[in-house]
Design a protein around this motif. Sequence first.
Motif, PDB file in Angstrom:
ATOM      1  N   THR A 294       0.846  -1.191   0.000  1.00 56.76           N
ATOM      2  CA  THR A 294       0.000   0.000   0.000  1.00 56.76           C
ATOM      3  C   THR A 294       0.879   1.238   0.000  1.00 56.76           C
ATOM      4  O   THR A 294       2.032   1.218   0.462  1.00 56.76           O
ATOM      5  N   THR A 308      10.100  -1.997 -11.044  1.00 56.50           N
ATOM      6  CA  THR A 308       8.746  -2.461 -11.344  1.00 56.50           C
ATOM      7  C   THR A 308       8.689  -2.990 -12.772  1.00 56.50           C
ATOM      8  O   THR A 308       9.230  -2.370 -13.688  1.00 56.50           O
ATOM      9  N   PHE A 310       5.915  -4.425 -15.699  1.00 56.20           N
ATOM     10  CA  PHE A 310       4.515  -4.578 -16.085  1.00 56.20           C
ATOM     11  C   PHE A 310       4.345  -5.923 -16.785  1.00 56.20           C
ATOM     12  O   PHE A 310       5.027  -6.239 -17.761  1.00 56.20           O
ATOM     13  N   ASP A 313      -1.613  -8.294 -16.656  1.00 58.37           N
ATOM     14  CA  ASP A 313      -2.705  -8.205 -15.684  1.00 58.37           C
ATOM     15  C   ASP A 313      -2.215  -7.879 -14.282  1.00 58.37           C
ATOM     16  O   ASP A 313      -3.007  -7.798 -13.348  1.00 58.37           O
ATOM     17  N   HIS A 314      -0.899  -7.710 -14.103  1.00 55.41           N
ATOM     18  CA  HIS A 314      -0.371  -7.325 -12.790  1.00 55.41           C
ATOM     19  C   HIS A 314       1.006  -6.701 -12.947  1.00 55.41           C
ATOM     20  O   HIS A 314       1.604  -6.718 -14.032  1.00 55.41           O
ATOM     21  N   TYR A 315       1.483  -6.111 -11.840  1.00 53.67           N
ATOM     22  CA  TYR A 315       2.809  -5.510 -11.787  1.00 53.67           C
ATOM     23  C   TYR A 315       3.658  -6.288 -10.799  1.00 53.67           C
ATOM     24  O   TYR A 315       3.193  -6.667  -9.716  1.00 53.67           O
ATOM     25  N   THR A 330       1.084  -6.396  -7.496  1.00 55.35           N
ATOM     26  CA  THR A 330      -0.091  -5.548  -7.351  1.00 55.35           C
ATOM     27  C   THR A 330      -0.844  -5.552  -8.672  1.00 55.35           C
ATOM     28  O   THR A 330      -0.265  -5.817  -9.727  1.00 55.35           O
ATOM     29  N   THR A 331      -2.137  -5.264  -8.618  1.00 52.02           N
ATOM     30  CA  THR A 331      -2.925  -5.184  -9.848  1.00 52.02           C
ATOM     31  C   THR A 331      -2.905  -3.784 -10.434  1.00 52.02           C
ATOM     32  O   THR A 331      -3.315  -3.593 -11.582  1.00 52.02           O
ATOM     33  N   ARG A 332      -2.409  -2.816  -9.662  1.00 53.09           N
ATOM     34  CA  ARG A 332      -2.326  -1.431 -10.135  1.00 53.09           C
ATOM     35  C   ARG A 332      -0.908  -0.907  -9.957  1.00 53.09           C
ATOM     36  O   ARG A 332      -0.170  -1.380  -9.088  1.00 53.09           O
ATOM     37  N   PRO A 333      -0.512   0.084 -10.735  1.00 54.01           N
ATOM     38  CA  PRO A 333       0.849   0.628 -10.584  1.00 54.01           C
ATOM     39  C   PRO A 333       1.008   1.384  -9.274  1.00 54.01           C
ATOM     40  O   PRO A 333       0.032   1.877  -8.692  1.00 54.01           O
ATOM     41  N   HIS A 335       2.734   4.648  -7.303  1.00 51.08           N
ATOM     42  CA  HIS A 335       3.119   6.010  -7.694  1.00 51.08           C
ATOM     43  C   HIS A 335       4.125   6.634  -6.746  1.00 51.08           C
ATOM     44  O   HIS A 335       4.568   7.762  -6.972  1.00 51.08           O
TER      45      HIS A 335
END
Length: 370
Positions: A294, A308, A310, A313-315, A330-333, A335
């Motif tokens: 998180t 990271t 890509f 469907d995941h990172y 994670t499913t989202r990048p 930041h």
Amino acid sequence: MPEISVHELTQTFGTTRVLDQVDFTVPDGKFVTLLGPSGCGKTTTLMSIAGFHTPDAGTIAHGERVLFDAAEHHNIPAEQRELGVVFQSYALWPHLTVAQNVAFPLKIRRTDRAKVKQRVGEVLDLVELGHRADGHPHQLSGGQQQRVALARALAHSPSALLLDEPFSNLDAKLRDRAREWLGDLQRDLGITTVFVTHDQTEALSMSDEILVMNHGRIVRAGTPEDVYHRPGSRFAAEFLGRCNFITGDARSTGTGTWLLDALGLTGGIPFRTDTRPAPGPVTVAIRPEALTVTETPTTGWQAEVTHTTFLGDHYLHTLRVGPHVLTALTTRPLHTATVRVALTSGAASLVTEDDIPQRSEQSTPVLHSV
């Protein structure tokens, strides 16, 4: 369909022990996978069951029928074992039509011509290739050739099916479809199946049980979920996918559970084990998906994102937590470069620093039973 029993199977090539007292049972109607790297003994095991290799010691039985017994000098020829075999290369005859390839095992059994025609039609319909009966192998795609090889293996109604990396010549997308198709077919037929692969995705997605092999031994056996989440050894954990390893000191909580104390990981790591950890440093395995990442202040360890990737469907993130380098999904990048990492409850599992050394012919074998 009867079960297949392999007991204390041993084979030596030169000074290398390729099979070191391999011992397992494939239950009636189940799909069991031999999984491991090249040279681990999985194909030699399969070919021994099929009758194309003669082991130095051990026994192989199919139901009440003993196929091989080294001590009794009993070895039923491959063509009399009534097993269906699909080879990695498919081994189709290029000068024969699809129907003629499928009919071959029936003809060598001197099956009546009318019955041959009927059975060939049945199995080609089963693999959805009835419309290509008059074609030749070179006119088919790789996936179609694989299905012809499977139809030929099923033509004489075998009591078990042996598959040696049958998807290795297919591209990734076709391999996915072939796995699903073969899995459905095996369940529909209820045929006892032994499958050989080095692909962990194939093993996890298709098997009732996985036998992980290394240096001619079975080092881990269990359901896909059990082997993946509780690999038992570092080798099995690494071979079944990405994994984080953390070494530290184990301490009992006094309630039958254990914590791993490792530098920089405050609070310790609860881990699972069926036996008391050995004295000294121990290692736990944690899958990347078991780590929650998180970007907002919360419980867990502070971590720095160092890389990271890509992956559609995941990172996949590489994180530095104190002196430790971990990977997480994670499913989202993300930041921010600084994040918090928490461990899913029950996700850490004790593993041994195991790798088994290659044994010479003079070495004393150790039985690993399933």
